[in-house]
Design a protein around this motif. Structure first.
Motif, PDB file in Angstrom:
ATOM      1  N   LEU A   9      25.462 -66.743  12.347  1.00 44.74           N
ATOM      2  CA  LEU A   9      24.000 -66.818  12.236  1.00 44.74           C
ATOM      3  C   LEU A   9      23.562 -67.853  11.206  1.00 44.74           C
ATOM      4  O   LEU A   9      22.566 -68.544  11.387  1.00 44.74           O
ATOM      5  N   CYS A  10      24.305 -67.945  10.104  1.00 38.50           N
ATOM      6  CA  CYS A  10      23.899 -68.763   8.961  1.00 38.50           C
ATOM      7  C   CYS A  10      23.638 -70.207   9.391  1.00 38.50           C
ATOM      8  O   CYS A  10      24.434 -70.822  10.084  1.00 38.50           O
ATOM      9  N   GLU A  11      22.486 -70.728   8.991  1.00 38.13           N
ATOM     10  CA  GLU A  11      22.130 -72.120   9.296  1.00 38.13           C
ATOM     11  C   GLU A  11      22.065 -72.955   8.025  1.00 38.13           C
ATOM     12  O   GLU A  11      21.386 -73.980   7.984  1.00 38.13           O
ATOM     13  N   ASN A  12      22.688 -72.474   6.980  1.00 36.49           N
ATOM     14  CA  ASN A  12      22.707 -73.203   5.708  1.00 36.49           C
ATOM     15  C   ASN A  12      21.318 -73.560   5.183  1.00 36.49           C
ATOM     16  O   ASN A  12      21.082 -74.664   4.727  1.00 36.49           O
ATOM     17  N   HIS A  13      20.420 -72.603   5.283  1.00 31.49           N
ATOM     18  CA  HIS A  13      19.071 -72.839   4.759  1.00 31.49           C
ATOM     19  C   HIS A  13      19.026 -72.879   3.238  1.00 31.49           C
ATOM     20  O   HIS A  13      18.049 -73.334   2.659  1.00 31.49           O
ATOM     21  N   ALA A  14      20.026 -72.269   2.609  1.00 26.20           N
ATOM     22  CA  ALA A  14      20.145 -72.260   1.146  1.00 26.20           C
ATOM     23  C   ALA A  14      19.105 -71.403   0.418  1.00 26.20           C
ATOM     24  O   ALA A  14      19.014 -71.438  -0.797  1.00 26.20           O
ATOM     25  N   GLN A  15      18.331 -70.639   1.146  1.00 22.77           N
ATOM     26  CA  GLN A  15      17.364 -69.756   0.470  1.00 22.77           C
ATOM     27  C   GLN A  15      18.085 -68.756  -0.421  1.00 22.77           C
ATOM     28  O   GLN A  15      17.611 -68.408  -1.492  1.00 22.77           O
ATOM     29  N   CYS A  16      19.248 -68.299   0.036  1.00 24.66           N
ATOM     30  CA  CYS A  16      20.011 -67.317  -0.747  1.00 24.66           C
ATOM     31  C   CYS A  16      20.502 -67.947  -2.052  1.00 24.66           C
ATOM     32  O   CYS A  16      20.592 -67.272  -3.072  1.00 24.66           O
ATOM     33  N   VAL A  17      20.821 -69.231  -2.008  1.00 26.87           N
ATOM     34  CA  VAL A  17      21.324 -69.921  -3.194  1.00 26.87           C
ATOM     35  C   VAL A  17      20.245 -69.925  -4.282  1.00 26.87           C
ATOM     36  O   VAL A  17      20.532 -69.756  -5.466  1.00 26.87           O
ATOM     37  N   GLU A  31      28.087 -76.456   3.107  1.00 24.56           N
ATOM     38  CA  GLU A  31      28.242 -75.158   3.730  1.00 24.56           C
ATOM     39  C   GLU A  31      28.077 -74.085   2.668  1.00 24.56           C
ATOM     40  O   GLU A  31      28.384 -74.285   1.506  1.00 24.56           O
ATOM     41  N   LEU A  32      27.635 -72.937   3.136  1.00 22.87           N
ATOM     42  CA  LEU A  32      27.429 -71.837   2.212  1.00 22.87           C
ATOM     43  C   LEU A  32      28.754 -71.229   1.776  1.00 22.87           C
ATOM     44  O   LEU A  32      29.630 -70.979   2.590  1.00 22.87           O
ATOM     45  N   GLU A  33      28.863 -71.002   0.461  1.00 24.62           N
ATOM     46  CA  GLU A  33      29.966 -70.197  -0.051  1.00 24.62           C
ATOM     47  C   GLU A  33      29.365 -69.060  -0.849  1.00 24.62           C
ATOM     48  O   GLU A  33      28.294 -69.200  -1.432  1.00 24.62           O
ATOM     49  N   ALA A  52      15.220 -63.063   1.794  1.00 23.18           N
ATOM     50  CA  ALA A  52      14.712 -64.428   1.937  1.00 23.18           C
ATOM     51  C   ALA A  52      15.431 -65.201   3.029  1.00 23.18           C
ATOM     52  O   ALA A  52      14.950 -66.240   3.465  1.00 23.18           O
ATOM     53  N   CYS A  53      16.584 -64.728   3.466  1.00 24.09           N
ATOM     54  CA  CYS A  53      17.342 -65.468   4.484  1.00 24.09           C
ATOM     55  C   CYS A  53      16.574 -65.485   5.802  1.00 24.09           C
ATOM     56  O   CYS A  53      16.281 -64.448   6.366  1.00 24.09           O
ATOM     57  N   PRO A  54      16.230 -66.681   6.303  1.00 26.94           N
ATOM     58  CA  PRO A  54      15.408 -66.774   7.508  1.00 26.94           C
ATOM     59  C   PRO A  54      16.083 -66.234   8.768  1.00 26.94           C
ATOM     60  O   PRO A  54      15.413 -65.966   9.740  1.00 26.94           O
ATOM     61  N   ALA A  57      21.198 -63.321   7.893  1.00 29.53           N
ATOM     62  CA  ALA A  57      22.650 -63.436   7.990  1.00 29.53           C
ATOM     63  C   ALA A  57      23.373 -62.619   6.920  1.00 29.53           C
ATOM     64  O   ALA A  57      24.580 -62.435   7.001  1.00 29.53           O
ATOM     65  N   ILE A  58      22.622 -62.158   5.908  1.00 29.84           N
ATOM     66  CA  ILE A  58      23.270 -61.516   4.754  1.00 29.84           C
ATOM     67  C   ILE A  58      23.198 -59.988   4.860  1.00 29.84           C
ATOM     68  O   ILE A  58      22.138 -59.430   5.089  1.00 29.84           O
ATOM     69  N   ARG A  59      24.339 -59.344   4.704  1.00 35.62           N
ATOM     70  CA  ARG A  59      24.397 -57.872   4.687  1.00 35.62           C
ATOM     71  C   ARG A  59      24.956 -57.435   3.349  1.00 35.62           C
ATOM     72  O   ARG A  59      25.938 -58.001   2.874  1.00 35.62           O
TER      73      ARG A  59
HETATM   74  S1  SF4 Z   1      19.718 -68.128   3.354  1.00 31.41           S
HETATM   75 FE1  SF4 Z   1      20.772 -67.315   5.153  1.00 31.41          FE
HETATM   76  S2  SF4 Z   1      20.956 -69.055   6.515  1.00 31.41           S
HETATM   77 FE2  SF4 Z   1      20.511 -69.848   4.497  1.00 31.41          FE
HETATM   78  S3  SF4 Z   1      22.472 -70.330   3.587  1.00 31.41           S
HETATM   79 FE3  SF4 Z   1      21.900 -68.288   2.941  1.00 31.41          FE
HETATM   80  S4  SF4 Z   1      22.834 -66.956   4.464  1.00 31.41           S
HETATM   81 FE4  SF4 Z   1      22.841 -68.983   5.362  1.00 31.41          FE
END
Ligand code: SF4
Ligand SMILES: Cc1cc2nc3c(=O)[nH]c(=O)nc-3n(C[C@H](O)[C@H](O)[C@H](O)COP(=O)(O)OP(=O)(O)OC[C@H]3O[C@@H](n4cnc5c(N)ncnc54)[C@H](O)[C@@H]3O)c2cc1C
Lengths: 62, 407
Positions: A9-17, A31-33, A52-54, A57-59
């Protein structure tokens, strides 16, 4: 606490970062780590990251 | 919590903002009754795919539903909207006449599409805000269909890209000189135009629509200069109108959404908050007048803040400080390009500086900085996500400087 990210699912939006930089980061190839297991003191940040993940993808498990 | 277990919070609007506020109320210890009223039949779902994957047919309705945790313990009232509210009496009135009293009220009704104020038959004209709209439009998009998109904002451009990929013949009609001119400025708009044209989207810019007509040759859009554009399907993507009619008669400032303060309280009431697209709030990061921001992360951020305000109001405890400064974040997928935006580029559209890339090479990554009084207030780009990180930090640093200067 444990974190799972569904990389299908993850599209590397980086909101989680931005929400939880101590648990999530972007590597050199964009890529997300993340840390699969983090201290409970990060729970609120990690919950914010999941919210915040659009693409949801995060559990948070446990 | 003092007596708040007996309290009832009513959330009006079962979208992202409503759901996240409900979750945050529970996370902050609210144990009372939680009622979520929504006029759509569905539990909350995510809207961005409505113009992208869902419209393209690569996602189906179950894929867009939000996960709702079983322990949320909410009472869902779906398929019936709220018709009116009497804030002094703490009552909302549902469309079927039922009255619901509340101790706390969350206004989360979002926006609906603006319609073009022009004459003509309604047939074959679509707007795009909800699941039903997206599914209805999807049934009509196929190779060779002549699609007219009115409006060159984000949703118009996304629909154009999705439809083009499905093989439709797409014409975008808008009064601006480049797509997304108002939020992003001319240069970036030019890049997006190039991106779309290279994939076969046709633009008719600098044109206003004056009517729709059904002639012998089929349906036509009539432009203000008399030009006619035949179409099979038309999409009106000309902005949005906040869904606030149900709040009329309470003396609220409803001139553009619901006016609230930095705690998201409406009219200073401790028991009424607004969140998401409908909320017009002051942003401490950028100063200036309160504004609405239709970005996905704003419902999430306002929900957190509004829930804290409500819980404090219900328990009579200390309110959080008044400063509220969420950094707007937005993305938009068009063809293979993902545009991302951080901050408030619309405040700096008069001073756009290229940070990376080349305005004439639309296919390559571009990063643009938007400045107000020489300070970076927003960044928009098609570059990889990681490259936004330092710019995002710079926006926050500049904003904090400004915050210190303004008392
Ligand atoms: S916010 Fe969601 S989609 Fe974006 S990098 Fe993090 S896990 Fe992936
Ligand atoms: C097609 C489309 C594509 C988008 N793409 C992106 C994107 O790529 N990136 C991005 O950042 N953002 C995007 N957005 C914006 C984002 O989806 C919104 O900012 C977000 O959905 C706002 O959430 P909300 O809860 O405030 O409002 P909404 O999600 O609109 O929820 C409000 C709910 O309240 C209901 N309601 C209204 N009036 C009443 C009433 N009187 N009684 C009861 N219920 C009522 C509505 O029917 C709706 O279900 C997109 C939006 C759309 C429509």
């Amino acid at each position: 606490m444990k974190i799972e990210v569904d990389y299908d699912l993850c599209e590397n939006h980086a909101q989680c970062v931005f929400a939880a930089p101590d648990a999530f980061r972007m590597n050199a190839s964009d890529e997300l780590e993340f840390d699969a297991e983090v201290d409970d003191s990060l729970r609120e940040d990690v919950q914010s990251a999941a919210d915040a993940c659009p693409v949801q993808a995060i559990r948070i498990t446990g | 919590m003092t007596d708040a277990t007996a309290a009832r919070v009513v959330v009006v609007g079962a979208g992202l903002g409503g759901l996240r506020t409900a979750e945050q109320l529970r996370a902050k210890g609210f144990r009372g009754e939680l009622v979520i009223v929504g006029d759509e039949e569905h539990r909350p779902y995510t809207r961005p795919p409505l113009s992208k994957e869902l419209l393209a047919g690569t996602m189906s309705p179950p894929d867009v539903a939000f996960d709702v945790r079983a322990d949320l313990g909410a009472h869902w009232r779906l398929g019936t909207g709220v018709a009116a509210a009497r804030l002094d009496e703490r009552v909302v009135v549902l469309e079927d006449g039922e009255e619901l009293g509340y101790d706390g009220l969350v206004i989360a009704t979002g926006v609906r599409p603006r319609r073009l104020p022009v004459p003509g038959p309604e047939a074959d004209r679509f707007t795009l805000r909800n699941l039903a709209h997206s599914l209805a439009l999807r049934r009509r998009l196929r190779a060779g269909v002549r699609l007219c998109v009115i409006g060159a904002g984000f949703i118009g451009c996304e629909v154009a890209a999705t439809a083009r990929r499905l093989g439709a013949e797409v014409t975008v009609i808008a009064p601006e000189s480049v797509p997304m001119e108002r939020p992003l400025g001319r240069e970036f708009g030019g890049v997006l135009r190039e991106l779309h044209e290279s994939r076969g989207v046709r633009f008719m810019l600098g044109h206003e629509v004056s009517a729709f007509e059904a002639g012998s040759a089929g349906r036509e859009v009539v432009l203000s200069d008399g030009c006619r554009v035949p179409f099979d399907v038309a999409v009106e993507a000309v902005g949005s109108v906040p869904a606030v009619e149900w709040l009329a008669g309470n003396g609220l400032d409803l001139s553009d959404g619901v006016a609230c303060d930095g705690r998201l309280r409406v009219q200073g009431r401790r028991e009424v908050v607004a969140v998401g697209d409908v909320a017009r709030f002051p942003n401490a990061l950028f100063g200036g007048p309160a504004s609405r921001v239709e970005h996905w992360n704003i419902p999430v951020e306002t929900a957190r803040r509004a829930a804290a305000t409500l819980v404090a109001g219900l328990t009579g405890s200390e309110q959080e400080p008044a400063h509220f400064g969420p950094l707007p974040a937005f993305w938009s997928n068009q063809f293979d390009t993902r545009l991302q935006s951080y901050g408030a580029p619309w405040l700096g559209a008069a001073d756009v500086r290229l940070l990376d890339g080349d305005w004439t090479r639309a296919a390559e990554p571009i990063m643009a900085g938007y400045h107000r009084d020489g300070e970076l207030v927003g960044v928009v780009g098609t570059a990889p996500p990681r490259s936004f990180i330092p710019h995002r930090t710079a926006i926050l640093a500049a904003a904090k400087k400004t915050m210190r200067r303004t008392p």
